[in-house]
Design a protein around this motif. Structure first.
Motif, PDB file in Angstrom:
ATOM      1  N   GLY A 103      25.361   1.596  36.951  1.00  0.00           N
ATOM      2  CA  GLY A 103      24.959   2.900  36.441  1.00  0.00           C
ATOM      3  C   GLY A 103      23.806   3.532  37.182  1.00  0.00           C
ATOM      4  N   ASP A 104      22.845   2.715  37.592  1.00  0.00           N
ATOM      5  CA  ASP A 104      21.649   3.261  38.228  1.00  0.00           C
ATOM      6  C   ASP A 104      21.958   4.005  39.517  1.00  0.00           C
ATOM      7  OD1 ASP A 104      20.120   2.278  36.185  1.00  0.00           O
ATOM      8  OD2 ASP A 104      19.414   0.503  37.274  1.00  0.00           O
ATOM      9  N   ASP A 105      22.955   3.542  40.261  1.00  0.00           N
ATOM     10  CA  ASP A 105      23.308   4.221  41.510  1.00  0.00           C
ATOM     11  C   ASP A 105      24.475   5.194  41.330  1.00  0.00           C
ATOM     12  OD1 ASP A 105      25.386   2.456  41.205  1.00  0.00           O
ATOM     13  OD2 ASP A 105      25.058   1.374  43.080  1.00  0.00           O
ATOM     14  N   GLY A 106      24.842   5.441  40.066  1.00  0.00           N
ATOM     15  CA  GLY A 106      25.828   6.482  39.790  1.00  0.00           C
ATOM     16  C   GLY A 106      27.266   6.118  40.052  1.00  0.00           C
ATOM     17  N   GLN A 107      27.593   4.826  40.169  1.00  0.00           N
ATOM     18  CA  GLN A 107      28.968   4.431  40.466  1.00  0.00           C
ATOM     19  C   GLN A 107      29.868   4.428  39.239  1.00  0.00           C
ATOM     20  OE1 GLN A 107      27.969   0.621  42.602  1.00  0.00           O
ATOM     21  NE2 GLN A 107      29.432   1.441  44.086  1.00  0.00           N
ATOM     22  N   VAL A 108      29.302   4.121  38.078  1.00  0.00           N
ATOM     23  CA  VAL A 108      30.097   3.997  36.855  1.00  0.00           C
ATOM     24  C   VAL A 108      29.446   4.791  35.723  1.00  0.00           C
ATOM     25  CG1 VAL A 108      30.905   2.408  35.058  1.00  0.00           C
ATOM     26  CG2 VAL A 108      31.033   1.734  37.465  1.00  0.00           C
ATOM     27  N   ALA A 109      30.258   5.495  34.964  1.00  0.00           N
ATOM     28  CA  ALA A 109      29.822   6.145  33.737  1.00  0.00           C
ATOM     29  C   ALA A 109      30.564   5.513  32.564  1.00  0.00           C
ATOM     30  CB  ALA A 109      30.092   7.639  33.788  1.00  0.00           C
ATOM     31  N   TRP A 110      29.877   5.428  31.438  1.00  0.00           N
ATOM     32  CA  TRP A 110      30.431   4.816  30.220  1.00  0.00           C
ATOM     33  C   TRP A 110      30.643   5.923  29.203  1.00  0.00           C
ATOM     34  CZ3 TRP A 110      26.897   0.927  27.102  1.00  0.00           C
ATOM     35  CH2 TRP A 110      27.574   0.447  25.978  1.00  0.00           C
ATOM     36  N   VAL A 111      31.865   6.067  28.739  1.00  0.00           N
ATOM     37  CA  VAL A 111      32.214   7.095  27.758  1.00  0.00           C
ATOM     38  C   VAL A 111      32.580   6.406  26.448  1.00  0.00           C
ATOM     39  CG1 VAL A 111      33.720   9.043  27.218  1.00  0.00           C
ATOM     40  CG2 VAL A 111      33.077   8.574  29.608  1.00  0.00           C
ATOM     41  N   TYR A 112      31.903   6.797  25.370  1.00  0.00           N
ATOM     42  CA  TYR A 112      32.142   6.184  24.062  1.00  0.00           C
ATOM     43  C   TYR A 112      32.989   7.122  23.211  1.00  0.00           C
ATOM     44  CZ  TYR A 112      31.161   3.657  19.700  1.00  0.00           C
ATOM     45  OH  TYR A 112      31.277   2.943  18.531  1.00  0.00           O
ATOM     46  N   ARG A 113      34.101   6.597  22.688  1.00  0.00           N
ATOM     47  CA  ARG A 113      34.927   7.335  21.740  1.00  0.00           C
ATOM     48  C   ARG A 113      35.126   6.518  20.470  1.00  0.00           C
ATOM     49  NH1 ARG A 113      39.411  10.206  25.837  1.00  0.00           N
ATOM     50  NH2 ARG A 113      37.923  11.750  26.657  1.00  0.00           N
ATOM     51  N   GLN A 114      35.420   7.199  19.382  1.00  0.00           N
ATOM     52  CA  GLN A 114      35.503   6.569  18.070  1.00  0.00           C
ATOM     53  C   GLN A 114      36.893   5.989  17.818  1.00  0.00           C
ATOM     54  OE1 GLN A 114      32.656   6.448  16.590  1.00  0.00           O
ATOM     55  NE2 GLN A 114      31.500   8.284  17.163  1.00  0.00           N
ATOM     56  N   PHE A 115      36.908   4.767  17.266  1.00  0.00           N
ATOM     57  CA  PHE A 115      38.178   4.136  16.882  1.00  0.00           C
ATOM     58  C   PHE A 115      37.954   3.281  15.628  1.00  0.00           C
ATOM     59  CE2 PHE A 115      42.010   1.558  18.787  1.00  0.00           C
ATOM     60  CZ  PHE A 115      42.825   2.051  17.782  1.00  0.00           C
ATOM     61  N   PRO A 116      37.495   3.900  14.525  1.00  0.00           N
ATOM     62  CA  PRO A 116      37.277   3.135  13.296  1.00  0.00           C
ATOM     63  C   PRO A 116      38.592   2.601  12.743  1.00  0.00           C
ATOM     64  CG  PRO A 116      37.128   5.476  12.842  1.00  0.00           C
ATOM     65  CD  PRO A 116      37.221   5.334  14.333  1.00  0.00           C
ATOM     66  N   LEU A 117      38.633   1.314  12.449  1.00  0.00           N
ATOM     67  CA  LEU A 117      39.841   0.682  11.912  1.00  0.00           C
ATOM     68  C   LEU A 117      39.733   0.645  10.387  1.00  0.00           C
ATOM     69  CD1 LEU A 117      40.300  -2.281  14.424  1.00  0.00           C
ATOM     70  CD2 LEU A 117      41.202   0.043  14.548  1.00  0.00           C
ATOM     71  N   ASP A 118      40.356   1.626   9.748  1.00  0.00           N
ATOM     72  CA  ASP A 118      40.214   1.778   8.307  1.00  0.00           C
ATOM     73  C   ASP A 118      40.750   0.591   7.522  1.00  0.00           C
ATOM     74  OD1 ASP A 118      39.098   4.359   8.616  1.00  0.00           O
ATOM     75  OD2 ASP A 118      41.101   5.218   8.823  1.00  0.00           O
ATOM     76  N   GLN A 119      41.780  -0.075   8.054  1.00  0.00           N
ATOM     77  CA  GLN A 119      42.363  -1.210   7.338  1.00  0.00           C
ATOM     78  C   GLN A 119      41.392  -2.380   7.269  1.00  0.00           C
ATOM     79  OE1 GLN A 119      43.816   0.491   9.743  1.00  0.00           O
ATOM     80  NE2 GLN A 119      45.509   1.498   8.699  1.00  0.00           N
ATOM     81  N   LEU A 120      40.589  -2.547   8.299  1.00  0.00           N
ATOM     82  CA  LEU A 120      39.634  -3.659   8.340  1.00  0.00           C
ATOM     83  C   LEU A 120      38.259  -3.269   7.820  1.00  0.00           C
ATOM     84  CD1 LEU A 120      40.483  -5.188  11.841  1.00  0.00           C
ATOM     85  CD2 LEU A 120      41.068  -6.127   9.606  1.00  0.00           C
ATOM     86  N   HIS A 121      37.871  -2.027   8.066  1.00  0.00           N
ATOM     87  CA  HIS A 121      36.504  -1.596   7.752  1.00  0.00           C
ATOM     88  C   HIS A 121      36.529  -0.266   7.011  1.00  0.00           C
ATOM     89  CE1 HIS A 121      36.193  -3.708  11.868  1.00  0.00           C
ATOM     90  NE2 HIS A 121      35.985  -4.609  10.923  1.00  0.00           N
ATOM     91  N   PRO A 122      37.093  -0.263   5.801  1.00  0.00           N
ATOM     92  CA  PRO A 122      37.217   0.984   5.055  1.00  0.00           C
ATOM     93  C   PRO A 122      35.853   1.603   4.740  1.00  0.00           C
ATOM     94  CG  PRO A 122      37.658  -0.913   3.638  1.00  0.00           C
ATOM     95  CD  PRO A 122      37.581  -1.434   5.033  1.00  0.00           C
ATOM     96  N   VAL A 123      35.812   2.904   4.794  1.00  0.00           N
ATOM     97  CA  VAL A 123      34.659   3.737   4.439  1.00  0.00           C
ATOM     98  C   VAL A 123      33.512   3.597   5.443  1.00  0.00           C
ATOM     99  CG1 VAL A 123      32.970   4.358   2.669  1.00  0.00           C
ATOM    100  CG2 VAL A 123      35.267   3.616   1.994  1.00  0.00           C
ATOM    101  N   LYS A 124      33.029   2.365   5.633  1.00  0.00           N
ATOM    102  CA  LYS A 124      31.812   2.190   6.434  1.00  0.00           C
ATOM    103  C   LYS A 124      32.000   2.615   7.881  1.00  0.00           C
ATOM    104  CE  LYS A 124      29.682  -1.405   3.617  1.00  0.00           C
ATOM    105  NZ  LYS A 124      29.103  -2.768   3.559  1.00  0.00           N
ATOM    106  N   ALA A 125      33.095   2.209   8.502  1.00  0.00           N
ATOM    107  CA  ALA A 125      33.283   2.524   9.921  1.00  0.00           C
ATOM    108  C   ALA A 125      33.367   4.032  10.140  1.00  0.00           C
ATOM    109  CB  ALA A 125      34.530   1.835  10.464  1.00  0.00           C
ATOM    110  N   ARG A 126      34.063   4.736   9.262  1.00  0.00           N
ATOM    111  CA  ARG A 126      34.153   6.199   9.387  1.00  0.00           C
ATOM    112  C   ARG A 126      32.789   6.846   9.142  1.00  0.00           C
ATOM    113  NH1 ARG A 126      39.246   9.131  10.680  1.00  0.00           N
ATOM    114  NH2 ARG A 126      40.754   7.417  10.726  1.00  0.00           N
ATOM    115  N   LEU A 127      32.063   6.341   8.156  1.00  0.00           N
ATOM    116  CA  LEU A 127      30.731   6.879   7.862  1.00  0.00           C
ATOM    117  C   LEU A 127      29.802   6.692   9.055  1.00  0.00           C
ATOM    118  CD1 LEU A 127      28.512   7.992   6.006  1.00  0.00           C
ATOM    119  CD2 LEU A 127      28.215   5.652   5.115  1.00  0.00           C
TER     120      LEU A 127
END
Length: 244
Positions: A103-127
């Protein structure tokens, strides 16, 4: 192109062995958002269902995304993650190591997207996902990444996080207004954005978390399933860098 695909095939074989051996895994999400057939995340060999999507279906990276590092980096790793997933907690540390090296030399960027698994983590993950989006709105991109780093430090994962304690603690540490965050979350303004991320994760072949896609400068996309160890991620990054 054939040579590049052969490199990827050679790379993916040891990864499959690693997963089958139970070294890493993700919590599994079968079918659409209403499915209930969920495999135990303590059964690593069940963490490789046949994908029904394609990484080519990945949504373009836009200003609505959370990007760590150089937005114009030749290689981008798009991670679809669940704040309550223990394997995401592990992979978060791996990705921080990736950014320390690339990252420091600009070769890789990290993109975070949401994937809450409601079946395993109801309510909390979405919150937690909605809270992180509101933190980004009120505090900016840096605040989002500080939130995610701190959250994964504090959470016990597996839907055990005391959100009434942990979320206000992080919000206070970031110097943000709790009432403003609460109002933002309650408005539901990011609910569709989160669902769009979930739908895109599934469309690209994601059936568990963490689910990541490595994108090279020439537009090639490579799947990265589960909490892969650093050396495996590094190998794939190096292949993607050569694909420029």
């Amino acid at each position: 192109m054939n040579e590049m695909k052969q490199k990827i095939n050679n790379f993916m074989i040891p990864i499959a062995i690693l997963i089958a051996g139970g070294l890493v895994a993700g919590a599994i999400f079968f079918g659409g958002r209403g499915a209930s057939n969920v495999a135990s995340n303590t059964t690593p060999t069940q963490a490789i269902p046949q994908p029904t999507g394609s990484t080519e279906n990945i949504n373009p990276i836009t200003s609505a995304d959370h990007v760590r590092g150089n937005p114009d980096a030749p290689v981008k790793i798009v991670e679809y993650s669940d704040f309550e997933c223990p394997f995401c907690k592990r992979f978060h540390l791996t990705m921080k190591q990736v950014m320390d090296e690339y990252g420091d030399d600009g070769q890789v960027a990290w993109v975070y997207r949401q994937f809450p698994l409601d079946q395993l983590h109801p309510v909390k993950a979405r919150l937690e996902a909605a809270t992180s989006e509101c933190v980004a709105e009120l505090g900016g991109n840096d605040a989002f990444w500080k939130f995610s780093d701190r959250f994964f430090e504090l959470t016990p994962s597996n839907n055990q996080t005391d959100v009434d304690v942990v979320l206000p603690q992080i919000i206070a540490e970031l110097g943000l207004s709790q009432s403003a965050i609460d109002a933002c979350v309650s408005s539901g303004k990011y609910d569709q954005h989160i669902q769009d991320d979930v739908d895109n994760a599934v469309a690209t072949g994601g059936r568990g978390t963490p689910w990541s896609i490595v994108m090279s400068a020439n537009g090639e996309t490579f799947p990265l399933s589960g909490a892969q160890p650093y050396q495996s991620v590094k190998q794939l990054i190096d292949v993607a860098l050569k694909a420029q």
